[in-house]
Design a protein around this motif. Structure first.
Motif, PDB file in Angstrom:
ATOM      1  N   LEU A   1       0.717  -1.382   0.150  1.00 62.75           N
ATOM      2  CA  LEU A   1      -0.059   0.199   0.071  1.00 62.75           C
ATOM      3  C   LEU A   1       0.328   1.101   0.021  1.00 62.75           C
ATOM      4  O   LEU A   1       0.578   1.953  -0.620  1.00 62.75           O
ATOM      5  CB  LEU A   1      -1.187   0.149   1.183  1.00 62.75           C
ATOM      6  CG  LEU A   1      -1.534   1.017   1.696  1.00 62.75           C
ATOM      7  CD1 LEU A   1      -2.895   1.602   0.707  1.00 62.75           C
ATOM      8  CD2 LEU A   1      -2.182   1.489   3.211  1.00 62.75           C
ATOM      9  N   SER A   2       1.857   1.262   0.726  1.00 59.45           N
ATOM     10  CA  SER A   2       2.805   2.389   1.044  1.00 59.45           C
ATOM     11  C   SER A   2       3.655   3.227   0.590  1.00 59.45           C
ATOM     12  O   SER A   2       3.937   4.157  -0.050  1.00 59.45           O
ATOM     13  CB  SER A   2       2.962   2.425   2.602  1.00 59.45           C
ATOM     14  OG  SER A   2       3.962   1.278   3.005  1.00 59.45           O
ATOM     15  N   GLY A   3       3.977   1.521  -0.354  1.00 57.83           N
ATOM     16  CA  GLY A   3       5.055   1.598  -1.115  1.00 57.83           C
ATOM     17  C   GLY A   3       6.176   2.514  -0.056  1.00 57.83           C
ATOM     18  O   GLY A   3       6.351   3.053   0.918  1.00 57.83           O
ATOM     19  N   ARG A   4       7.629   3.475  -1.097  1.00 57.47           N
ATOM     20  CA  ARG A   4       8.710   3.940  -0.176  1.00 57.47           C
ATOM     21  C   ARG A   4       8.979   5.041  -1.169  1.00 57.47           C
ATOM     22  O   ARG A   4       9.564   4.715  -2.217  1.00 57.47           O
ATOM     23  CB  ARG A   4       9.457   2.837  -0.264  1.00 57.47           C
ATOM     24  CG  ARG A   4      11.033   3.230   0.652  1.00 57.47           C
ATOM     25  CD  ARG A   4      10.551   3.646   2.259  1.00 57.47           C
ATOM     26  NE  ARG A   4      11.250   4.756   2.705  1.00 57.47           N
ATOM     27  CZ  ARG A   4      12.461   4.226   3.769  1.00 57.47           C
ATOM     28  NH1 ARG A   4      12.949   3.148   3.142  1.00 57.47           N
ATOM     29  NH2 ARG A   4      13.102   5.226   4.027  1.00 57.47           N
ATOM     30  N   ASP A   5       9.271   6.270  -1.273  1.00 56.24           N
ATOM     31  CA  ASP A   5       9.048   7.030  -1.672  1.00 56.24           C
ATOM     32  C   ASP A   5      10.880   8.083  -1.687  1.00 56.24           C
ATOM     33  O   ASP A   5      11.379   7.637  -0.846  1.00 56.24           O
ATOM     34  CB  ASP A   5       8.508   8.801  -1.612  1.00 56.24           C
ATOM     35  CG  ASP A   5       8.785   8.950   0.074  1.00 56.24           C
ATOM     36  OD1 ASP A   5       9.434  10.024   0.082  1.00 56.24           O
ATOM     37  OD2 ASP A   5       7.353   8.850   0.514  1.00 56.24           O
ATOM     38  N   ALA A   6      10.695   8.294  -2.741  1.00 51.65           N
ATOM     39  CA  ALA A   6      11.915   8.717  -3.148  1.00 51.65           C
ATOM     40  C   ALA A   6      12.790  10.029  -1.716  1.00 51.65           C
ATOM     41  O   ALA A   6      13.843  10.008  -1.442  1.00 51.65           O
ATOM     42  CB  ALA A   6      12.046   9.707  -4.676  1.00 51.65           C
ATOM     43  N   ASP A   7      12.494  10.667  -1.630  1.00 53.40           N
ATOM     44  CA  ASP A   7      12.296  11.709  -0.507  1.00 53.40           C
ATOM     45  C   ASP A   7      12.680  11.265   1.068  1.00 53.40           C
ATOM     46  O   ASP A   7      14.396  11.172   1.327  1.00 53.40           O
ATOM     47  CB  ASP A   7      11.461  12.892  -0.056  1.00 53.40           C
ATOM     48  CG  ASP A   7      11.141  14.076  -1.378  1.00 53.40           C
ATOM     49  OD1 ASP A   7      11.694  13.956  -1.657  1.00 53.40           O
ATOM     50  OD2 ASP A   7      10.183  14.165  -1.110  1.00 53.40           O
ATOM     51  N   SER A   8      11.913  10.223   1.252  1.00 55.28           N
ATOM     52  CA  SER A   8      12.512   9.232   2.461  1.00 55.28           C
ATOM     53  C   SER A   8      13.511   7.965   2.586  1.00 55.28           C
ATOM     54  O   SER A   8      14.686   8.476   3.193  1.00 55.28           O
ATOM     55  CB  SER A   8      11.198   8.583   2.804  1.00 55.28           C
ATOM     56  OG  SER A   8      10.850   7.818   2.509  1.00 55.28           O
ATOM     57  N   LEU A   9      13.559   8.080   1.234  1.00 56.00           N
ATOM     58  CA  LEU A   9      14.308   7.044   1.248  1.00 56.00           C
ATOM     59  C   LEU A   9      15.824   7.812   0.343  1.00 56.00           C
ATOM     60  O   LEU A   9      17.312   7.541   1.676  1.00 56.00           O
ATOM     61  CB  LEU A   9      14.656   6.625  -0.726  1.00 56.00           C
ATOM     62  CG  LEU A   9      13.894   5.130  -0.381  1.00 56.00           C
ATOM     63  CD1 LEU A   9      13.362   4.549  -2.034  1.00 56.00           C
ATOM     64  CD2 LEU A   9      14.594   3.766  -0.241  1.00 56.00           C
TER      65      LEU A   9
ATOM     66  N   LEU B   1      21.252   5.136  -7.190  1.00 57.34           N
ATOM     67  CA  LEU B   1      20.430   4.326  -6.681  1.00 57.34           C
ATOM     68  C   LEU B   1      18.968   4.596  -6.507  1.00 57.34           C
ATOM     69  O   LEU B   1      17.716   3.241  -6.585  1.00 57.34           O
ATOM     70  CB  LEU B   1      20.994   3.676  -5.631  1.00 57.34           C
ATOM     71  CG  LEU B   1      22.383   2.920  -5.839  1.00 57.34           C
ATOM     72  CD1 LEU B   1      22.474   2.379  -4.349  1.00 57.34           C
ATOM     73  CD2 LEU B   1      22.294   1.144  -6.203  1.00 57.34           C
ATOM     74  N   LEU B   2      18.585   5.272  -6.371  1.00 58.38           N
ATOM     75  CA  LEU B   2      16.764   6.098  -5.838  1.00 58.38           C
ATOM     76  C   LEU B   2      15.769   5.003  -7.084  1.00 58.38           C
ATOM     77  O   LEU B   2      14.998   4.791  -6.218  1.00 58.38           O
ATOM     78  CB  LEU B   2      16.841   7.625  -6.314  1.00 58.38           C
ATOM     79  CG  LEU B   2      17.261   8.505  -4.995  1.00 58.38           C
ATOM     80  CD1 LEU B   2      16.491   9.483  -5.320  1.00 58.38           C
ATOM     81  CD2 LEU B   2      15.992   7.948  -3.413  1.00 58.38           C
ATOM     82  N   PRO B   3      16.347   5.139  -7.843  1.00 54.25           N
ATOM     83  CA  PRO B   3      14.628   4.556  -8.923  1.00 54.25           C
ATOM     84  C   PRO B   3      14.772   3.626  -8.662  1.00 54.25           C
ATOM     85  O   PRO B   3      13.513   2.996  -8.492  1.00 54.25           O
ATOM     86  CB  PRO B   3      16.161   5.003 -10.494  1.00 54.25           C
ATOM     87  CG  PRO B   3      16.687   6.110 -10.850  1.00 54.25           C
ATOM     88  CD  PRO B   3      17.038   5.901  -9.449  1.00 54.25           C
ATOM     89  N   HIS B   4      15.854   2.470  -8.384  1.00 54.99           N
ATOM     90  CA  HIS B   4      16.497   1.151  -8.190  1.00 54.99           C
ATOM     91  C   HIS B   4      15.665   0.708  -6.459  1.00 54.99           C
ATOM     92  O   HIS B   4      14.804  -0.461  -6.768  1.00 54.99           O
ATOM     93  CB  HIS B   4      16.689   0.294  -8.074  1.00 54.99           C
ATOM     94  CG  HIS B   4      17.609   0.965  -9.959  1.00 54.99           C
ATOM     95  ND1 HIS B   4      18.133   0.073 -10.737  1.00 54.99           N
ATOM     96  CD2 HIS B   4      18.901   2.074 -10.265  1.00 54.99           C
ATOM     97  CE1 HIS B   4      18.072   0.249 -11.839  1.00 54.99           C
ATOM     98  NE2 HIS B   4      19.063   1.672 -11.569  1.00 54.99           N
ATOM     99  N   ARG B   5      15.258   1.430  -6.463  1.00 53.62           N
ATOM    100  CA  ARG B   5      14.434   1.471  -4.736  1.00 53.62           C
ATOM    101  C   ARG B   5      13.060   1.896  -3.922  1.00 53.62           C
ATOM    102  O   ARG B   5      13.257   1.224  -2.968  1.00 53.62           O
ATOM    103  CB  ARG B   5      16.353   1.979  -3.628  1.00 53.62           C
ATOM    104  CG  ARG B   5      17.175   1.645  -4.137  1.00 53.62           C
ATOM    105  CD  ARG B   5      17.984   2.062  -2.617  1.00 53.62           C
ATOM    106  NE  ARG B   5      17.660   1.637  -1.129  1.00 53.62           N
ATOM    107  CZ  ARG B   5      18.569   1.830   0.151  1.00 53.62           C
ATOM    108  NH1 ARG B   5      19.497   1.895   0.018  1.00 53.62           N
ATOM    109  NH2 ARG B   5      17.553   1.127   1.399  1.00 53.62           N
ATOM    110  N   VAL B   6      12.641   3.046  -5.041  1.00 50.21           N
ATOM    111  CA  VAL B   6      11.517   3.356  -5.085  1.00 50.21           C
ATOM    112  C   VAL B   6      10.811   2.182  -5.118  1.00 50.21           C
ATOM    113  O   VAL B   6      11.010   1.218  -5.798  1.00 50.21           O
ATOM    114  CB  VAL B   6      11.341   4.659  -5.946  1.00 50.21           C
ATOM    115  CG1 VAL B   6       9.804   4.730  -5.653  1.00 50.21           C
ATOM    116  CG2 VAL B   6      12.242   6.207  -5.369  1.00 50.21           C
ATOM    117  N   LEU B   7       9.897   2.315  -3.919  1.00 54.66           N
ATOM    118  CA  LEU B   7       8.582   1.309  -4.256  1.00 54.66           C
ATOM    119  C   LEU B   7       7.496   2.299  -4.983  1.00 54.66           C
ATOM    120  O   LEU B   7       7.096   3.177  -3.488  1.00 54.66           O
ATOM    121  CB  LEU B   7       8.498   0.557  -3.256  1.00 54.66           C
ATOM    122  CG  LEU B   7       9.054  -1.192  -3.143  1.00 54.66           C
ATOM    123  CD1 LEU B   7      10.338  -0.778  -2.531  1.00 54.66           C
ATOM    124  CD2 LEU B   7       8.558  -1.663  -1.866  1.00 54.66           C
TER     125      LEU B   7
END
Ligand code: F6P
Length: 553
Positions: A433-441, A458-464
């Motif tokens: 549901l929540s995923g993981r956004d770029a800012d917090s990552l 790495l960000l694009p790969h790590r964003v959910l």
């Protein structure tokens, strides 16, 4: 009526395409939680002992109303009642679908097929109970006069999956007899079982509605010959055999006397048959009382299904969620994730129950469907699934809705294991549901000391992305009563989807062609002489190559 259904479909499909009044896209879920603190209460329901939470889907009040209007327009209640009354809802085979009658108390209303069906079912149940008790008490004995100590169920599809799944789910250290299941015609399956079987004390159930299924009959003949050799003759082997079938003459021809045959009517579909004589392995393996409790659990869900209004009706709501995903949002796959190792065969059972029922491309009237029907269903227990395919659910190129099944209380003493299991199940639904956004990552990576270039790479790969739907079904614990409810919930969901999509969920014509084509291929494999006129170039090429490799050995 037809116009009403068309309009109701249009309304649902439009909601799946258009932005909501607040501007959010129709597939988004997070804005719904942000706007409504009571969303969990509003979009979850109880039925029997089960809680169904569909708040982590993109269904809002407008979508739910449109879906319920569709259920009304499609005549779901009338279809349900016709099925319960014993009308021939399986129109292409001219059959009734009376699995509810198998667990109905005597005199249940609606009549579930009438008094003859009820009498037939009660008589078989009484024989099954007496047989089970005789085996457990040692009154029913092997050819050598010993009590039976093991059971082998030979069957495939609905004559295997439901019972094997329920046995796996419910057998424990106190179970009266161990049961093994032989399903595949692959000799390796038989070889794997062999060391654990003692022919002198083995009771063999041949489970086949038709008693003609090639794989089952080939395995039955193999096992019968093995018994005959070990016990000193066919007559002695026959004392170890039981048939579960609706084809009485074929059972007799196989050498099984009528008192060892437990029958059920053609009004029970294979994938709905675990409650019938096909469930004898469960009665023997779990004990009669637990088998009866399984039936009572299913009955509890039947009563809910038969009486709860559409908006409160768990099977109806689960079916409507599927329609929302498949037809409104175009999501044509679904994962089943039971967070309980005992339910590890549930995805396999649901694969048959749902895909054999709903994998259809024409309507009851024989017209091509205007929209998609049953999705691909697959699954694995959590947490194992998290380490296999969940990556795709979190970051794959399209969402795959998931059914997450949680059990509040375990039946083992290792509390922390269970809490870890539950934490992971809940975490998966939360992460979807929540995923993981770029800012917090970005902030997290900076805190961990990563440099700006590294972070941006790495960000694009790590964003959910999140916004991925799941439905959670919560059981207080896993026992025969709750499992019965859970299985019946899915059975009724399938029936409701049949009504909504206008298809026959009770036939399976698609599996016949392969069976027909296997017969000449078997002849060619046996004779070593392929017939080029019979096959396409690929099949012929493969056949010749197999024969060549076999000759080389
Ligand atoms: O081939 C599919 C199927 O007909 C299923 O529907 C059924 O559950 C399975 O085969 C086994 O059939 P039977 O119980 O007649 O052996």
């Amino acid at each position: 009526m037809a116009g009403d259904v068309a309009a109701a479909w249009t309304a649902v499909e439009r909601l799946g395409r258009e932005r909501r009044p607040d501007g959010s896209p129709p597939w988004s879920i997070r804005p719904l939680f942000a706007a409504d603190p009571a969303r969990f209460a509003r979009f979850s329901r109880r039925g029997g002992d089960l809680l169904l939470d569909f708040s982590k889907t993109a269904i809002d009040q407008r979508a739910l109303s449109a879906l319920l209007a569709l259920a009304e327009a499609a005549g779901v209640e009338a279809w349900r009642d016709a099925m319960a009354r014993g009308e021939a809802v399986n129109a292409t085979e001219g059959r009734r679908a009376l699995h509810m009658a198998l667990r109905a108390p005597q005199g249940a209303v609606p009549a579930n097929g009438g008094p003859e069906v009820a009498a037939e079912i009660q008589a078989t149940l009484a024989r099954m109970a007496a047989f089970t008790r005789a085996v457990h008490a040692g009154a029913m004995r092997s050819a050598g006069g010993e009590p039976f100590a093991q059971v082998l169920n030979i069957g495939i599809g609905g004559s295997d999956l439901g019972p094997a799944m329920a046995y796996q789910a419910l057998a424990g250290p106190d179970s009266p007899l161990p049961v093994r299941y032989l399903s595949n015609v692959d000799g390796h399956a038989w070889r794997e079982l062999l060391p654990s079987l003692d022919p002198r004390r083995l009771l063999v159930l041949i489970a086949s509605k038709t008693f003609t299924t090639q794989e089952t009959m080939a395995n039955a003949r193999l096992v019968k010959a093995w018994l005959a050799e070990a016990l000193g003759g066919e007559d002695r082997a026959a004392q170890h055999l039981v048939a579960l079938s609706s084809n009485l003459s074929a059972c007799a021809a196989f050498g099984i006397p009528p008192e060892r045959v437990f029958a059920f009517g053609d009004y029970i579909g294979g994938r709905f048959s675990l409650w019938s004589a096909i469930g004898l392995s469960l009665a023997l393996g779990l004990g009669w009382e637990r088998f009866a409790a399984l039936l009572a659990g299913a009955r509890r869900m039947d009563e809910h299904f038969l009486t709860a209004p559409l908006a409160e009706n768990l099977p109806v709501l689960l079916a409507l969620v599927e329609v929302w995903h498949v037809n409104a949002l175009g999501l044509r796959r679904r994962a089943v994730l039971p967070y309980d190792e005992r339910l590890r065969r549930l995805p396999a059972h649901l694969q048959q129950l749902e895909m054999e029922s709903l994998g259809k491309r024409v309507s009851l009237a024989g017209e091509p469907l205007a929209r998609h029907s049953g999705p691909v269903v697959f699954g694995e227990p959590g947490t194992s699934a998290q380490h296999s395919f969940m990556q795709l659910l979190h970051q794959g190129s399209e969402p795959v809705p998931a059914d997450v099944i949680l059990i509040a209380r375990p039946d083992h003493p290792w509390r922390r294991q269970h809490l870890i299991l539950l934490a992971h199940g809940l975490a998966q639904t939360e992460a979807l549901l929540s995923g993981r956004d770029a800012d917090s990552l970005r902030a997290e990576m900076m805190r961990a000391g990563a440099g700006p270039a590294e972070i941006e790479r790495l960000l694009p790969h790590r964003v959910l992305p999140g916004e991925r739907p799941s439905v959670t079904i919560l059981l207080p614990r896993l026992d025969p009563t709750t499992l019965g409810q859970l299985i019946a919930l899915y059975e009724h969901k399938v029936a409701v989807l049949g009504a909504l999509w206008g298809i026959n969920p009770f036939d399976q014509w698609g599996v016949e062609l392969g069976k027909q084509l296997a017969a000449p291929l078997l002849e060619e494999l046996e004779s070593g002489r392929p017939d080029p006129a019979r096959h396409d170039a690929s099949t012929l090429g493969l056949l010749e190559e197999i024969l060549r490799l076999q000759r080389e050995a």
